[in-house]
Motif scaffolding. Structure first.
Motif, PDB file in Angstrom:
ATOM      1  N   PHE A 104       0.899  16.998  14.603  1.00 22.75           N
ATOM      2  CA  PHE A 104       0.418  16.437  13.338  1.00 22.75           C
ATOM      3  C   PHE A 104      -1.076  16.115  13.446  1.00 22.75           C
ATOM      4  O   PHE A 104      -1.890  16.546  12.635  1.00 22.75           O
ATOM      5  CB  PHE A 104       1.238  15.173  13.035  1.00 22.75           C
ATOM      6  CG  PHE A 104       0.851  14.403  11.804  1.00 22.75           C
ATOM      7  CD1 PHE A 104       1.426  14.710  10.576  1.00 22.75           C
ATOM      8  CD2 PHE A 104      -0.058  13.347  11.857  1.00 22.75           C
ATOM      9  CE1 PHE A 104       1.092  13.988   9.428  1.00 22.75           C
ATOM     10  CE2 PHE A 104      -0.395  12.620  10.722  1.00 22.75           C
ATOM     11  CZ  PHE A 104       0.190  12.937   9.505  1.00 22.75           C
ATOM     12  N   LEU A 116      -8.305   9.717   8.198  1.00 26.74           N
ATOM     13  CA  LEU A 116      -7.165   8.881   8.609  1.00 26.74           C
ATOM     14  C   LEU A 116      -6.017   9.670   9.235  1.00 26.74           C
ATOM     15  O   LEU A 116      -5.370   9.192  10.164  1.00 26.74           O
ATOM     16  CB  LEU A 116      -6.622   8.127   7.389  1.00 26.74           C
ATOM     17  CG  LEU A 116      -7.352   6.855   6.973  1.00 26.74           C
ATOM     18  CD1 LEU A 116      -6.751   6.317   5.691  1.00 26.74           C
ATOM     19  CD2 LEU A 116      -7.295   5.809   8.073  1.00 26.74           C
ATOM     20  N   ARG A 128      -8.742   2.234   9.120  1.00 25.02           N
ATOM     21  CA  ARG A 128      -7.871   1.514   8.172  1.00 25.02           C
ATOM     22  C   ARG A 128      -8.519   0.188   7.762  1.00 25.02           C
ATOM     23  O   ARG A 128      -8.447  -0.219   6.611  1.00 25.02           O
ATOM     24  CB  ARG A 128      -6.498   1.224   8.794  1.00 25.02           C
ATOM     25  CG  ARG A 128      -5.482   2.332   8.768  1.00 25.02           C
ATOM     26  CD  ARG A 128      -5.088   2.803   7.404  1.00 25.02           C
ATOM     27  NE  ARG A 128      -4.236   1.987   6.596  1.00 25.02           N
ATOM     28  CZ  ARG A 128      -3.116   2.401   5.994  1.00 25.02           C
ATOM     29  NH1 ARG A 128      -2.676   3.629   6.156  1.00 25.02           N
ATOM     30  NH2 ARG A 128      -2.433   1.632   5.204  1.00 25.02           N
ATOM     31  N   CYS A 189     -11.755   9.128  -6.594  1.00 26.99           N
ATOM     32  CA  CYS A 189     -12.042   8.988  -5.166  1.00 26.99           C
ATOM     33  C   CYS A 189     -13.444   9.482  -4.820  1.00 26.99           C
ATOM     34  O   CYS A 189     -14.127   8.910  -3.991  1.00 26.99           O
ATOM     35  CB  CYS A 189     -11.009   9.727  -4.320  1.00 26.99           C
ATOM     36  SG  CYS A 189      -9.389   8.983  -4.424  1.00 26.99           S
ATOM     37  N   ALA A 332      -3.802  14.355   0.719  1.00 24.77           N
ATOM     38  CA  ALA A 332      -2.668  13.417   0.760  1.00 24.77           C
ATOM     39  C   ALA A 332      -2.272  12.933  -0.624  1.00 24.77           C
ATOM     40  O   ALA A 332      -1.127  12.563  -0.851  1.00 24.77           O
ATOM     41  CB  ALA A 332      -3.030  12.211   1.632  1.00 24.77           C
ATOM     42  N   GLY A 333      -3.233  12.953  -1.581  1.00 17.50           N
ATOM     43  CA  GLY A 333      -2.974  12.260  -2.836  1.00 17.50           C
ATOM     44  C   GLY A 333      -2.659  13.122  -4.034  1.00 17.50           C
ATOM     45  O   GLY A 333      -2.170  12.610  -5.026  1.00 17.50           O
ATOM     46  N   THR A 337       1.523  13.044  -5.840  1.00 11.91           N
ATOM     47  CA  THR A 337       1.571  12.370  -7.138  1.00 11.91           C
ATOM     48  C   THR A 337       1.977  13.352  -8.241  1.00 11.91           C
ATOM     49  O   THR A 337       2.699  12.991  -9.171  1.00 11.91           O
ATOM     50  CB  THR A 337       0.210  11.712  -7.446  1.00 11.91           C
ATOM     51  OG1 THR A 337      -0.177  10.961  -6.304  1.00 11.91           O
ATOM     52  CG2 THR A 337       0.299  10.779  -8.620  1.00 11.91           C
ATOM     53  N   SER A 410       8.301  13.365  -0.633  1.00 15.81           N
ATOM     54  CA  SER A 410       8.521  14.011   0.679  1.00 15.81           C
ATOM     55  C   SER A 410       9.672  13.286   1.380  1.00 15.81           C
ATOM     56  O   SER A 410       9.877  12.093   1.179  1.00 15.81           O
ATOM     57  CB  SER A 410       7.258  14.019   1.527  1.00 15.81           C
ATOM     58  OG  SER A 410       6.959  12.726   1.960  1.00 15.81           O
ATOM     59  N   HIS A 413       9.575  12.461   7.858  1.00 14.20           N
ATOM     60  CA  HIS A 413       8.280  12.462   8.575  1.00 14.20           C
ATOM     61  C   HIS A 413       8.508  12.257  10.069  1.00 14.20           C
ATOM     62  O   HIS A 413       9.496  11.662  10.472  1.00 14.20           O
ATOM     63  CB  HIS A 413       7.376  11.356   8.025  1.00 14.20           C
ATOM     64  CG  HIS A 413       6.788  11.705   6.696  1.00 14.20           C
ATOM     65  ND1 HIS A 413       5.474  12.043   6.532  1.00 14.20           N
ATOM     66  CD2 HIS A 413       7.353  11.804   5.469  1.00 14.20           C
ATOM     67  CE1 HIS A 413       5.251  12.327   5.246  1.00 14.20           C
ATOM     68  NE2 HIS A 413       6.378  12.183   4.590  1.00 14.20           N
ATOM     69  N   ARG A 415       7.608  10.985  13.997  1.00 11.02           N
ATOM     70  CA  ARG A 415       6.947  10.022  14.875  1.00 11.02           C
ATOM     71  C   ARG A 415       7.377  10.359  16.298  1.00 11.02           C
ATOM     72  O   ARG A 415       8.340  11.098  16.510  1.00 11.02           O
ATOM     73  CB  ARG A 415       7.374   8.575  14.560  1.00 11.02           C
ATOM     74  CG  ARG A 415       6.818   8.031  13.242  1.00 11.02           C
ATOM     75  CD  ARG A 415       5.316   7.851  13.291  1.00 11.02           C
ATOM     76  NE  ARG A 415       4.758   7.263  12.086  1.00 11.02           N
ATOM     77  CZ  ARG A 415       4.323   7.948  11.032  1.00 11.02           C
ATOM     78  NH1 ARG A 415       4.449   9.267  11.000  1.00 11.02           N
ATOM     79  NH2 ARG A 415       3.770   7.337  10.012  1.00 11.02           N
ATOM     80  N   ILE A 452      13.197   9.455   5.066  1.00 10.96           N
ATOM     81  CA  ILE A 452      12.946   8.685   3.839  1.00 10.96           C
ATOM     82  C   ILE A 452      14.147   8.862   2.917  1.00 10.96           C
ATOM     83  O   ILE A 452      14.663   7.899   2.343  1.00 10.96           O
ATOM     84  CB  ILE A 452      11.660   9.200   3.153  1.00 10.96           C
ATOM     85  CG1 ILE A 452      10.445   8.889   4.011  1.00 10.96           C
ATOM     86  CG2 ILE A 452      11.512   8.597   1.758  1.00 10.96           C
ATOM     87  CD1 ILE A 452       9.135   9.458   3.496  1.00 10.96           C
ATOM     88  N   THR A 504       9.535   5.473   0.621  1.00  6.15           N
ATOM     89  CA  THR A 504       8.836   6.658   0.110  1.00  6.15           C
ATOM     90  C   THR A 504       7.400   6.794   0.615  1.00  6.15           C
ATOM     91  O   THR A 504       6.912   7.893   0.840  1.00  6.15           O
ATOM     92  CB  THR A 504       8.866   6.598  -1.436  1.00  6.15           C
ATOM     93  OG1 THR A 504      10.246   6.557  -1.800  1.00  6.15           O
ATOM     94  CG2 THR A 504       8.178   7.762  -2.076  1.00  6.15           C
ATOM     95  N   LEU A 506       6.422   5.380   3.425  1.00  4.71           N
ATOM     96  CA  LEU A 506       6.615   4.857   4.795  1.00  4.71           C
ATOM     97  C   LEU A 506       6.078   3.424   4.865  1.00  4.71           C
ATOM     98  O   LEU A 506       5.984   2.743   3.851  1.00  4.71           O
ATOM     99  CB  LEU A 506       5.971   5.762   5.833  1.00  4.71           C
ATOM    100  CG  LEU A 506       6.668   7.107   6.052  1.00  4.71           C
ATOM    101  CD1 LEU A 506       6.069   7.821   7.257  1.00  4.71           C
ATOM    102  CD2 LEU A 506       8.170   6.979   6.262  1.00  4.71           C
ATOM    103  N   PRO A 509       1.360   0.611  10.232  1.00  2.00           N
ATOM    104  CA  PRO A 509      -0.083   0.851  10.289  1.00  2.00           C
ATOM    105  C   PRO A 509      -0.508   2.214   9.735  1.00  2.00           C
ATOM    106  O   PRO A 509      -1.678   2.408   9.440  1.00  2.00           O
ATOM    107  CB  PRO A 509      -0.397   0.771  11.789  1.00  2.00           C
ATOM    108  CG  PRO A 509       0.904   0.913  12.497  1.00  2.00           C
ATOM    109  CD  PRO A 509       1.974   0.458  11.555  1.00  2.00           C
ATOM    110  N   ARG A 510       0.430   3.149   9.593  1.00  2.00           N
ATOM    111  CA  ARG A 510       0.069   4.450   9.037  1.00  2.00           C
ATOM    112  C   ARG A 510       0.789   4.706   7.712  1.00  2.00           C
ATOM    113  O   ARG A 510       0.885   5.857   7.272  1.00  2.00           O
ATOM    114  CB  ARG A 510       0.390   5.578  10.027  1.00  2.00           C
ATOM    115  CG  ARG A 510      -0.308   5.472  11.360  1.00  2.00           C
ATOM    116  CD  ARG A 510      -0.217   6.751  12.146  1.00  2.00           C
ATOM    117  NE  ARG A 510      -1.163   7.721  11.667  1.00  2.00           N
ATOM    118  CZ  ARG A 510      -2.268   8.085  12.306  1.00  2.00           C
ATOM    119  NH1 ARG A 510      -2.554   7.556  13.479  1.00  2.00           N
ATOM    120  NH2 ARG A 510      -3.076   8.985  11.807  1.00  2.00           N
ATOM    121  N   CYS A 512       1.331   4.823   3.650  1.00  2.00           N
ATOM    122  CA  CYS A 512       0.416   5.401   2.652  1.00  2.00           C
ATOM    123  C   CYS A 512      -0.609   4.370   2.184  1.00  2.00           C
ATOM    124  O   CYS A 512      -0.256   3.300   1.710  1.00  2.00           O
ATOM    125  CB  CYS A 512       1.216   5.909   1.461  1.00  2.00           C
ATOM    126  SG  CYS A 512       0.161   6.606   0.184  1.00  2.00           S
TER     127      CYS A 512
END
Ligand code: HEM
Length: 587
Positions: A104, A116, A128, A189, A332-333, A337, A410, A413, A415, A452, A504, A506, A509-510, A512
């Motif tokens: 990843f 990020l 962050r 953004c 990511a966004g 969406t 999604s 995920h 880890r 999820i 959804t 997550l 610290p990581r 969304c």
């Protein structure tokens, strides 16, 4: 052929190394946990989670519970997990023991730079710390009026396609929602418009971003090899490998990434000059080329640049890190969406009662603005609600939460355990020998598949009707008091989600960083479209009397497709019957 030798050697070396590790490895601690049989040594069975796999995912939890042993590539064991207590450990109490996996990080770093999703450890933490406040409610509040014209433009585009009052037109809303979501990211953004909603204006960046996912999927089989290749070969040879790679898909992908990176860099440099007063472009002024006009400095990147410039040296992000955030945010966004909003429109088209109720709620709020003289608009449909009023609409809020819970964009995920550790389970599962497992021992390097979808459908947490879409479950007495986020939870057990107790986005610290942005965008789009437009499922029939059916394929992201003979069953599409709103369209 000779040119291919290093690529083949690399791949072969990697496979042999995995094989050697596998054959010399003693049985792992995870072997006790029950799960479905391995289908092949090479591929395991993890790929089943990502191939039109809603039913497969839900069946795993039904048959094996909230912790399931799976097999990934080369016989490696992995833990598919949806247990709330275990996830509280992964994202909270023991978060230092887990991270995203190597493939990843390496692939994101190569594709998007040091943003990020391409960084780990202290570097990620520092980023962050700088970025969290940028996505604060107070910044969303300032942003909302600036981006209202995007939703207005989307409503105008749909309305223009309807010949007149009473007429119904079938419109595939998906491409417009996708272009709209891109505009939301580019304006909110980056502070620029890419004119994504204007078909007469070409923009290389937005085109590249739209082509990114299909192109990336064609090369996804290379992802697991990337960490090994990056560790083993010097940059110059890696560049050659990309050149030598014998498929057009690679050339296309390199073009897409280069376009995204170069444009991010150009926008960044201009923005820096504009903010620093170094003769950059004036605010609101049209730019030459394809970048479009600069917005009012309220965008996420402007806020980030200002925060960065005024922070301590030790906390400051480098230019490469700042540029890395741009493609990261776009990547990511925008699709996530888009899928969320298209799912809501599809649900509203399927459930006319919910559509009428939501439209009436929005009308009441907008009419109150007119009655109180709080809007310069002449008709209630044209009123723009403030951030606080939009967020306070109870049914809109419940409907969004419920959609994101039952239909997360999604589903699974990854880890990895960074050290030997243990995962306690809220709901003990069955061991292969029939005994019960309440604590799963994990060896360093064990892959976790965070589900999820299984978490959001867990009956022990959400009730027997967990898989049913019922917005009202969020409108309980506790939602009206202080505990809005847990209103729908049926037990004392919670998931550690970033947004509500759903997983959804997550958590930890990581989790969304853009969930408030995405919530604001979805609510603004709905509050703008619904007063003007009515949506229904497609009604046209073919010669056999059959209607088009929209089917949501869960292949990682949940993608809406139209099945043959009407569609190809692969490309994202949401054709809906759209007409102007009439008096009977209210509850
Ligand atoms: C419905 C919409 C969205 C969904 C479902 C979603 C979901 C997620 C998930 C599951 C993650 C964690 C990925 C992982 O670590 O494995 C994530 C991370 C992230 N999301 Fe979102 N997201 C959405 C919208 C957005 C938006 C609108 C933005 C930006 C404006 C955004 C920016 C990010 C970023 C930058 C990360 C990486 C955070 C980090 O690693 O620290 N997302 N998102």
């Amino acid at each position: 052929m000779a040119l291919l030798t290093p690529v083949v050697a690399a791949v072969l070396g990697y496979v042999l190394w995995r094989l050697a590790r596998w054959t010399t490895k003693p049985q792992s601690a995870l072997s006790r946990v029950a799960g479905p049989p391995r289908e092949s040594w090479l591929k395991g069975n993890v790929q089943n989670l990502f191939r039109d796999a809603l039913e497969y995912n839900l069946r795993l939890s039904r048959e094996y519970g909230t912790a399931v042993r799976m097999y990934s590539l080369y016989g490696q064991e992995a833990l598919y997990i949806s247990d709330p207590l275990a996830l509280q450990h992964v994202f909270g109490k023991d978060q230092q023991a887990y991270d995203v996996n190597d493939a990843f990080i390496t692939s994101n770093l190569l594709m998007f730079g040091e943003g990020l999703i391409g960084t780990l450890g202290d570097q990620h933490k520092k980023q962050r710390k700088m970025l969290n406040p940028v996505f604060s409610v107070s910044n969303m509040r300032d942003l909302l009026p600036v981006i209202q014209p995007i939703a207005d433009q989307m409503a105008a585009i749909f309305t223009q396609q309807i010949p007149g009052d009473g007429a119904v037109t079938e419109i595939d809303v998906m491409p417009w929602l996708s272009r709209g979501a891109q505009e939301y990211i580019s304006q909110a953004c980056f502070g620029y418009t890419f004119n994504a909603l204007d078909l007469n204006k070409r923009n290389e960046y937005s085109e590249a971003a739209r082509r990114y996912t299909p192109a990336a999927l064609k090369l996804s089989h290379l992802r697991p090899f990337l960490p090994f290749i990056v560790r083993t070969f010097p940059l110059a040879l890696r560049k050659k490998m990309v050149e030598w790679y014998p498929r057009e898909a690679m050339k296309d992908f390199v073009y897409i990434l280069t376009t995204m990176h170069e444009t991010s860099k150009r926008i960044f440099e201009r923005k820096k000059r504009a903010l620093g007063g170094e003769g950059g472009q004036a605010q609101g002024e049209k730019e030459e080329g394809d970048l479009g006009p600069l917005m009012q400095g309220k965008d996420i990147m402007s806020i980030l640049l200002k925060a960065n410039a005024s922070s301590d040296e030790a906390d400051r992000l480098t230019d490469d890190e700042l540029i890395g955030q741009m493609s990261t945010l776009l990547f990511a966004g925008f699709e996530t969406t888009t899928y969320a909003i298209s799912r809501i429109l599809w649900l509203l088209a399927s459930r006319q009662d919910a559509q009428a109720r939501l439209r009436s709620e929005i009308r009441a709020a907008k009419q109150a603005y007119l009655a109180e003289g709080r809007s310069p608009a002449e008709a209630w449909e044209d009123v723009s609600l403030s951030y606080d009023d939009l967020m306070a609409l109870p049914y809109l809020d419940a409907l969004l939460r419920e959609t994101l819970r039952v239909y997360p964009p999604s589903s699974v995920h990854f880890r990895v355990a960074k050290e030997d550790t243990t995962l306690p389970l809220q709901y003990p599962v069955r061991a292969v020998d029939g005994s019960s497992v309440s604590v799963v021992p994990l060896e360093k390097g064990t892959q976790l598949l965070i589900s999820i979808i299984a978490s959001n459908h867990n009956k022990d947490v959400w009730g027997e009707d967990a898989s049913e879409w019922k917005p009202e479950r969020w409108m309980t007495a506790s939602a009206e008091s202080e505990d809005k986020d847990n209103a729908a939870v049926k037990s004392s057990v919670r998931y550690p989600g970033a947004y509500s107790s759903i997983l959804t986005f997550l958590g930890g610290p990581r989790g969304c960083i853009g969930f408030k942005f995405s919530e604001m965008e979805a609510k603004q789009v709905l509050a703008t479209l619904l007063p003007r437009l009515h949506f229904a499922l497609p009604s046209a029939t073919n010669a056999d009397g059959r209607k088009k059916e929209i089917y949501w394929k869960m292949s990682g992201p949940q993608i809406p497709v139209v099945q043959p003979p009407f569609g190809d069953g692969m490309s994202p599409q949401v054709p809906l019957d759209v007409r102007r709103v009439e008096t009977e369209d209210f509850a």
